[in-house]
Design an enzyme around this catalytic site. Structure first.
Site, short mmCIF file in Angstrom:
data_model
loop_
_atom_site.label_atom_id
_atom_site.label_comp_id
_atom_site.label_asym_id
_atom_site.label_seq_id
_atom_site.Cartn_x
_atom_site.Cartn_y
_atom_site.Cartn_z
N ALA A 121 10.89 -52.75 -46.93
CA ALA A 121 9.49 -51.88 -46.65
C ALA A 121 8.41 -52.92 -46.69
O ALA A 121 8.66 -54.35 -46.12
CB ALA A 121 9.49 -51.04 -47.43
N CYS A 122 7.37 -52.67 -47.29
CA CYS A 122 6.29 -53.52 -47.35
C CYS A 122 6.27 -54.85 -47.77
O CYS A 122 5.66 -55.87 -47.86
CB CYS A 122 5.07 -52.76 -47.87
N SER A 123 7.43 -54.85 -48.86
CA SER A 123 7.54 -56.23 -49.64
C SER A 123 8.53 -57.16 -48.94
O SER A 123 9.13 -57.99 -49.53
CB SER A 123 8.01 -55.91 -50.99
#
Length: 373
Positions: A155-157
């Site tokens: 995801a966002c990481s």
């Protein structure tokens, strides 16, 4: 042991931008139409009417003022409220791979590197256009890179996880030059009819070239240390997947797009990330006063303000914690890389900074860097 560094980053930005004013107008027309079509049920108290969005609400809640998107017309059409991106035949490059290639070429040009010099490609992003073949392998083929390639999703990481993975390949000797690409068409999984989230995301692509220090160009970035963390949470979720066809009653339900419990995310992620940063700074013997800049995940201005204040022990200046969220919105894994790419040119030899991501999973990643001579 081989020493990994960041040789260069790349950025590709779509040509279309949507302002808050444009987005709010579109949503409010859609809401009025929705209410009109269901006036009888609303009057009978069977359903609640849709309420208007506003520019003031969006900017106070997030700090976002505009966002870049692949397709503007479909998103702003009250009868569609979604991007319209045509499918391509299999003999043409896919959209996600194409924007990744654009960002990759920028990174390669900035580093003075040729595509054939790259040993591995990692496509690290929130949403892949298809299950297989891997987007990374298509990017590898389009660029003309050798070696191997694969996709990863945190995801966002995803970008920071990709950087550590690339750094580990360098350390082990599996590769000398690793290209990490982060193509994010976030508008594709955003529900533009949800007042609480219709403004959050934008589209973009970034790239990071991680290499062995001995072949890196002048002015590269030493990787002082990386740390990754995951902790399961349902507070940010997207249930779209290949098994949806096995339960057709759920197809097109709201949970097949991005959904979140924003207040819970804020409450739980801020201390998790702040503590993670502080812990690694202690391990690396980095004092807050010696940290020149933090390139934080660009999801919410209020969240970044609180995290940076916990790390520094005071309010961070715009120079110390720059924002690209206002013009790019949340671009998932690419956000912290955009911030780094656009706000690192003024660093001098020996100055240190932090690239940090956090998001669904929960997932978080930190990459401490130092500007080399």
């Amino acid at each position: 042991m081989n020493t990994p560094v960041i040789s260069a980053t790349g950025l590709w930005t779509p040509p279309n931008s949507i302002s808050n004013e444009e987005l709010v107008h579109s949503y409010n027309v859609w809401a009025d139409n929705w209410n009109r079509e269901r006036a009888a049920d609303i009057s009978a108290g069977l359903i609640e009417p849709k309420t208007h969005s506003s520019v003031e609400f969006i900017q106070k809640a997030s700090g976002i003022k505009s966002r870049f998107v692949i397709d503007k017309a479909g998103i702003l059409d009250p009868d569609i409220m979604a991007p319209r991106i045509a499918e391509r035949p299999n003999d043409r490059i896919s959209v996600l791979a194409e924007i990744a290639v654009n960002a990759a070429r920028d990174a390669l040009e900035r580093s003075g590197r040729k595509a054939e010099d790259v040993d591995a490609v990692i496509c690290a992003a929130s949403n892949m256009q298809r299950a297989y073949p891997a987007m990374a392998v298509e990017v590898q083929d389009a660029l003309g890179c050798g070696g191997f390639a694969f996709d990863m999703n945190v995801a966002c990481s995803s970008a920071t996880f990709g950087i550590q993975t690339a750094a580990d390949f360098i350390r082990s000797g599996s590769a000398k030059s690793v290209l990490v690409v982060n193509p994010e068409i976030c508008s594709g999984h955003l529900n533009f009819t949800d007042r609480d989230s219709h403004f959050i995301f934008g589209d973009v692509a970034t790239a990071i070239l991680v290499e062995e220090e001995s072949i890196a160009p002048v002015g590269h970035w030493k990787i002082l240390g990386t740390k990754l963390k995951t902790q399961f949470s349902n507070n940010i979720r997207n249930n779209f997947g290949f098994l949806n066809r096995a339960a057709p009653e759920g197809i097109d339900a709201p949970d097949k797009l991005f959904v979140q419990e924003g207040r819970k995310v804020f409450k739980e992620v801020v201390p998790m990330v702040a503590n993670m940063i502080a812990s690694q700074m202690e391990e690396l013997d980095i004092k807050p006063e010696s940290l020149r800049r933090m390139w934080l995940h660009q999801a919410n201005a209020n969240m970044n303000r609180l995290i940076s204040s916990k790390v520094l022990g005071r309010e961070a200046t715009e120079d110390e914690s720059p924002t690209v969220l206002d013009t790019y919105a949340n671009t998932s894994s690419a956000g912290s890389i955009i911030a780094f790419h656009k706000n690192s040119g003024d660093f001098k030899h020996g100055q240190r900074g932090l690239i940090c991501s956090f998001g669904a999973g929960y997932s978080a990643g930190t990459v401490f860097v130092e500007k080399a001579a």
